[in-house]
Design an enzyme around this catalytic site. Sequence first.
Site, PDB file in Angstrom:
ATOM      1  N   ASP A  83      27.779 -27.600   9.751  1.00  0.00           N
ATOM      2  CA  ASP A  83      26.670 -26.645   9.687  1.00  0.00           C
ATOM      3  C   ASP A  83      27.230 -25.271   9.325  1.00  0.00           C
ATOM      4  O   ASP A  83      27.698 -24.521  10.174  1.00  0.00           O
ATOM      5  CB  ASP A  83      25.944 -26.580  11.038  1.00  0.00           C
TER       6      ASP A  83
ATOM      7  N   HIS B 174      25.752 -18.086  12.128  1.00  0.00           N
ATOM      8  CA  HIS B 174      26.663 -18.354  13.244  1.00  0.00           C
ATOM      9  C   HIS B 174      28.056 -17.750  13.049  1.00  0.00           C
ATOM     10  O   HIS B 174      28.921 -17.940  13.902  1.00  0.00           O
ATOM     11  CB  HIS B 174      26.784 -19.869  13.448  1.00  0.00           C
TER      12      HIS B 174
ATOM     13  N   ILE C 219      25.177 -16.140  16.626  1.00  0.00           N
ATOM     14  CA  ILE C 219      24.822 -16.973  17.774  1.00  0.00           C
ATOM     15  C   ILE C 219      25.459 -18.354  17.649  1.00  0.00           C
ATOM     16  O   ILE C 219      25.875 -18.776  16.564  1.00  0.00           O
ATOM     17  CB  ILE C 219      23.293 -17.119  17.913  1.00  0.00           C
TER      18      ILE C 219
ATOM     19  N   GLY D 202      22.584 -24.376  18.145  1.00  0.00           N
ATOM     20  CA  GLY D 202      21.853 -25.077  19.201  1.00  0.00           C
ATOM     21  C   GLY D 202      22.450 -26.447  19.486  1.00  0.00           C
ATOM     22  O   GLY D 202      22.552 -26.862  20.638  1.00  0.00           O
TER      23      GLY D 202
END
Length: 599
Positions: free
Chosen positions: A373, A378, A393, A396
């Site tokens: 990903d 991120h 961040i 998830g």
Amino acid sequence: MKKQKFGRIIMTSSASGIYGNFGQANYSAAKLGLLGLSNTIALEGKKSNIHCNTIAPTAGSRMTQTVMPEDLLETLKPDYVAPLVLWLCHESCEENGGLFEVGGGWIGKLRWERSLGAIVRQKNQPMTPEGVKANWKKICDFENATKPQRIQESVGSIIGVVSKIDSDGGVSTNHTSHAASTAPSGFAGAIGYKFPPFSSAYTELETIMYALGVGASVKEPKDMKFIYEGSSDFSCLPTFGVIVAQKPLVDGGLGEVPELPVSLEKVLHGEQYLELYKPLPRSGNLKCEAVIADVLDKGSGLVILMDVYSYFEKELICYNQFSLFLVGSGGIGGKRTSDKVKEAVAVPNRPPDAVLTDVTSLNQAALYRLSGDWNPLHIDPNFSSFAGFDKPILHGLCTFGFSARHVLQKFADNDASRFKAIKVRFSKPVYPGQTIKTEMWKEGNRIHFQTKIHETGDIIISNAYVDLVPASGISAKTSSAREELQSTLVFEEIGRRLRDIGHEVVKKVDAVFEWHITKDGNTAAKWTIDLKNGSGKVYQGPAVGSADTTFTLSDEDFMEVVLGKLDPQKAFFSGRLKARGNILLSQKLQMILKDYAKL
């Protein structure tokens, strides 16, 4: 406030600022200016637990004494405003960036609303006032309006419109209003849409990198089975199953779905379900098929259910359901529920049975993204700032992996073969460096859990559970009341299944295998698997005639091999498995043992 990691700020605006009022230009400008200030403080203060809200009170004051009758002033006492202020200042109040009208005992919250609007120019063509006039009714039509809450939603939609114009030169409605104009049948081309089949090949390197990305560490001895390929029980973490299935998401495949208003900057990962039908192989090449199972209208956005089926050697090995939320694309009259949804389940209303914590590394997102990903959200501070976050961040699905690993560690002794399924709902983001705390409740073979940020108490995964296979169903160490050999159960089951597929297997294998099963160093049983004659059969005892290959190993090691915990080659070279005869034929046994690894 920043130093103490807590603060509550209340701005006092006015209806004059919100709506305007004749003769109060200076007052109106100042009062609406306070709202803009409050909105920005709410964003900047959030990371330090500083909340800022705005009230627009209607109350009796010295300024209104001269224009309001006395009895009206009495009903508009400040006493009927103060309780709202006190609540907004309380440490348990999570409201931030809100605007409230209040007076006389009544309170209401306000929000912005935006029409779907219209595109009024074509590619490489000038934009004209005539084009604006022609579309004015559509521009001002608030039916199916969106309710933006952040500047990113505003800028993102305009960027999406520009992309649409550049790609197809379209005029008239934007992608959202197009969906609205065709609703509810507009999703007909999306529901059931099949993505092009794809492959996900991986080796031990990828599974180890994933395990490290979700917090497995040499500090925990039981994690070595996930991060050292030389471990006798080397295993692939069960949640690696989402990695093999994520290609349509990370490669932008959603943008190719017909009749679906996908603006990728508005896609949020809402929920995730993963089910394994047998443990993932330590390396392999999985064939995957993805389909849009359904599209739901939740009002504030659409929910896309994307199902992905992954096969290993033509056998279904895992199933994923990605629930994706498209912000601002709802309210078009579509259905709200579906029997295809894998439902989330609330956690029990009692103290948790177990709690585990893990401090994430500042490099956690940088490490996890190596599993495929590559979203710059991120890793790139500029990109994350544009998206409304103070800094990059954590993924998830990285938090998802941490939580599942906690459950496996606490309730399954890190035995990947006991993992059956997991369902989670993503609630809030995590910043690298924060501490993840998983609270768990055991109810039978289902482990309910929720995950929090330890430092703030914010719930980041809610309504989640992991389903485990009962220990008695898979453990090679669990003896029956009669102290039978565990291998007996496997040979008997293979024999039962051969009744249906034996003829086909005999054609592929064409060999007879004899097994000597030992217990405490002595031969405890002999079994023969005849895959050469007739439609094949399994029987207890030595081979009738002669065997092509004979294996000798303990009952415990036999079960470890069948369960995928012990590599047969390593068992052979270490002396735990002995073989004589045509050893090369043993490779054909893989189709047998892999088929029954779930036993």
